[in-house]
Structure formats: C-alpha cells, structure tokens
Write a protein that holds these residues in place. Structure first.
Motif, PDB file in Angstrom:
ATOM      1  N   PHE A   1     -17.811 123.539  27.522  1.00 10.38           N
ATOM      2  CA  PHE A   1     -18.791 124.980  27.525  1.00 10.38           C
ATOM      3  C   PHE A   1     -18.832 126.512  28.099  1.00 10.38           C
ATOM      4  O   PHE A   1     -17.695 126.189  28.043  1.00 10.38           O
ATOM      5  CB  PHE A   1     -19.268 123.970  29.394  1.00 10.38           C
ATOM      6  N   LEU A   2     -19.996 126.983  27.346  1.00 14.10           N
ATOM      7  CA  LEU A   2     -19.582 128.985  27.540  1.00 14.10           C
ATOM      8  C   LEU A   2     -20.838 129.442  28.488  1.00 14.10           C
ATOM      9  O   LEU A   2     -21.693 128.738  28.542  1.00 14.10           O
ATOM     10  CB  LEU A   2     -19.727 129.005  26.424  1.00 14.10           C
ATOM     11  N   THR A   3     -20.088 130.222  29.584  1.00 20.88           N
ATOM     12  CA  THR A   3     -20.827 131.116  30.311  1.00 20.88           C
ATOM     13  C   THR A   3     -20.937 132.053  30.270  1.00 20.88           C
ATOM     14  O   THR A   3     -19.778 133.058  29.731  1.00 20.88           O
ATOM     15  CB  THR A   3     -20.816 131.183  31.837  1.00 20.88           C
ATOM     16  N   MET A   4     -22.354 133.262  30.593  1.00 18.84           N
ATOM     17  CA  MET A   4     -21.849 134.480  30.663  1.00 18.84           C
ATOM     18  C   MET A   4     -22.957 135.432  31.830  1.00 18.84           C
ATOM     19  O   MET A   4     -23.246 134.530  32.452  1.00 18.84           O
ATOM     20  CB  MET A   4     -22.658 134.981  29.216  1.00 18.84           C
ATOM     21  N   SER A   5     -21.515 135.898  32.226  1.00 23.61           N
ATOM     22  CA  SER A   5     -22.373 136.695  33.185  1.00 23.61           C
ATOM     23  C   SER A   5     -23.844 137.419  33.105  1.00 23.61           C
ATOM     24  O   SER A   5     -24.080 137.628  31.977  1.00 23.61           O
ATOM     25  CB  SER A   5     -21.333 138.016  33.853  1.00 23.61           C
TER      26      SER A   5
ATOM     27  N   VAL B   1     -14.827 126.794  29.241  1.00 26.58           N
ATOM     28  CA  VAL B   1     -14.097 125.970  28.719  1.00 26.58           C
ATOM     29  C   VAL B   1     -13.789 124.800  27.393  1.00 26.58           C
ATOM     30  O   VAL B   1     -14.549 124.599  27.304  1.00 26.58           O
ATOM     31  CB  VAL B   1     -14.295 125.066  30.023  1.00 26.58           C
ATOM     32  N   SER B   2     -12.473 125.508  27.010  1.00 32.49           N
ATOM     33  CA  SER B   2     -12.576 124.156  25.873  1.00 32.49           C
ATOM     34  C   SER B   2     -11.374 123.053  25.602  1.00 32.49           C
ATOM     35  O   SER B   2     -10.117 124.025  26.496  1.00 32.49           O
ATOM     36  CB  SER B   2     -11.733 125.663  24.683  1.00 32.49           C
ATOM     37  N   THR B   3     -11.998 122.493  24.881  1.00 29.39           N
ATOM     38  CA  THR B   3     -10.668 120.989  24.950  1.00 29.39           C
ATOM     39  C   THR B   3     -10.005 121.127  24.197  1.00 29.39           C
ATOM     40  O   THR B   3     -10.866 121.164  22.314  1.00 29.39           O
ATOM     41  CB  THR B   3     -10.941 119.739  24.987  1.00 29.39           C
ATOM     42  N   GLU B   4      -8.567 120.951  23.753  1.00 31.97           N
ATOM     43  CA  GLU B   4      -7.641 121.303  22.891  1.00 31.97           C
ATOM     44  C   GLU B   4      -6.755 120.027  22.608  1.00 31.97           C
ATOM     45  O   GLU B   4      -7.657 118.942  23.200  1.00 31.97           O
ATOM     46  CB  GLU B   4      -7.317 122.328  22.571  1.00 31.97           C
ATOM     47  N   GLU B   5      -6.311 119.567  21.565  1.00 31.56           N
ATOM     48  CA  GLU B   5      -5.483 118.705  21.942  1.00 31.56           C
ATOM     49  C   GLU B   5      -4.503 118.328  22.537  1.00 31.56           C
ATOM     50  O   GLU B   5      -5.078 116.611  22.955  1.00 31.56           O
ATOM     51  CB  GLU B   5      -4.844 118.567  20.206  1.00 31.56           C
ATOM     52  N   VAL B   6      -4.443 118.135  23.492  1.00 31.80           N
ATOM     53  CA  VAL B   6      -3.498 118.117  24.715  1.00 31.80           C
ATOM     54  C   VAL B   6      -3.700 118.942  25.730  1.00 31.80           C
ATOM     55  O   VAL B   6      -3.276 118.448  26.849  1.00 31.80           O
ATOM     56  CB  VAL B   6      -1.469 118.129  23.983  1.00 31.80           C
TER      57      VAL B   6
END
Length: 184
Positions: A156-160, A169-174
């Motif tokens: 997800f992505l948030t902005m002030s 938050v970004s999910t990568e491979e591990v």
C-alpha cells in the motif's frame, strides 16, 4: 446531452461541497464524510476495503500541487529505489516488526496530520485510476497488519496531507520493504 440547467445544478452542487469541505478543515475533530458511489449506486469495493482496515474515507479532493499518483508509484517501484527498512519474510514476528517499523517511520517523517489523517491509494487492482483518497485512521496502530487483513494485500502507498512525504509498504521476493520518499 446535458442541459444548461443540469450543468448549472452539478456545478452548484460541487461548489457547495467544496465550500463545505473548506469550512470543515478549520474545525478540529470534525470530519465530513462524502460517501462514494459507483454508477449503479453501490459503495465501491475500494471503500469497503479501506473501512475494513479501520480507515474512514473523508473525501477524494487533493490540494493543488499535490504529487500525481504515478510519480508516487514510481518513487516506490522505480529501478533505483532503495528501501528505508527491510524485513525478512522468514522471521516469525515479521508482521509485528513491520507494524513497529511503520509506526516509527511514519512518526519520524510526520506522515499523519491532525487527527491521524493522510492520503492513500485505493487498495485494489488499478487503484491508480481511483487516485488519492483522503482518510482518517480510526484505530491508529498496526496499519500494515490492518491493511493486509482488510484488503488481502500487503502493498500500500500513503501520502502526507501536505504531499511532501510518501510512505509505502512493498512486498519483494523474500522480504517486505518500507519505502519513504520526500517530495520537494
């Protein structure tokens, strides 16, 4: 084709809603909710998911000069992006570590405004087409876990509210990344 009177009525309605929002920003602890509706009159899926995550939709108006959605997405997904924090998915307490690190970073970079308000991208496929959504966090803690539980997605992505600080938050491979980007 719309008539002159229907266009005038639509413009007047938008003007009243905008004036109402402007007035509401000067009063603390007052939230005016502008419920969204799909063309068929139902509440959009993205709104249900945000509400399930403890986020109350305030409106979809963004301040003039606010970063566009694609600039924010590239700030998270660009080739040269470096995470602010990485958390290994193999850790038994990875979820609680993510919540803790998120709280620390968003406090340091002052993501939330008065009353825990900020902007978020719709947590659905093609959410960039929905654009920025102004929300109030009704719970105030463990946002990454709540987003995952409410939306079924970890990213997800948030902005002030001032459009200067983006936290994602970004999910990568591990591993899972927290990315913080500051816009000029």
């Amino acid at each position: 084709m719309p008539t002159d009177s229907s266009l005038r009525s639509t413009r007047e309605g938008r003007k009243c809603a905008t004036e109402s929002r402007r007035r509401s920003r000067h009063v603390r602890d007052v939230v005016i909710i502008f419920p969204e509706q799909d063309p068929d009159g139902s509440t959009p899926e993205w709104q249900h998911k945000l509400e399930a995550s403890g986020l109350l939709v305030i409106d979809r108006e963004v301040p003039e000069g606010f970063p566009d959605v694609m600039s924010a997405i590239y700030a998270v997904n660009g080739f040269e992006v470096a995470p602010t924090v990485t958390i290994s998915d193999s850790l038994p307490d990875a979820s609680s570590q993510l919540d803790s690190e998120w709280s620390a970073r968003t406090a340091t970079y002052q993501l939330t405004g008065i009353g825990t308000t900020f902007y978020v991208l719709a947590p659905v496929a093609r959410g960039h087409e929905v654009g920025w959504i102004h929300v109030k966090d009704t719970i105030g803690s463990n946002l990454p876990s709540r987003i995952r539980a409410g939306t079924g997605r970890s990213d997800f992505l948030t902005m002030s509210e001032d459009g200067r600080v983006m936290c994602a938050v970004s999910t990568e491979e591990v591993e899972t990344w927290i990315v913080v980007h500051q816009f000029p």
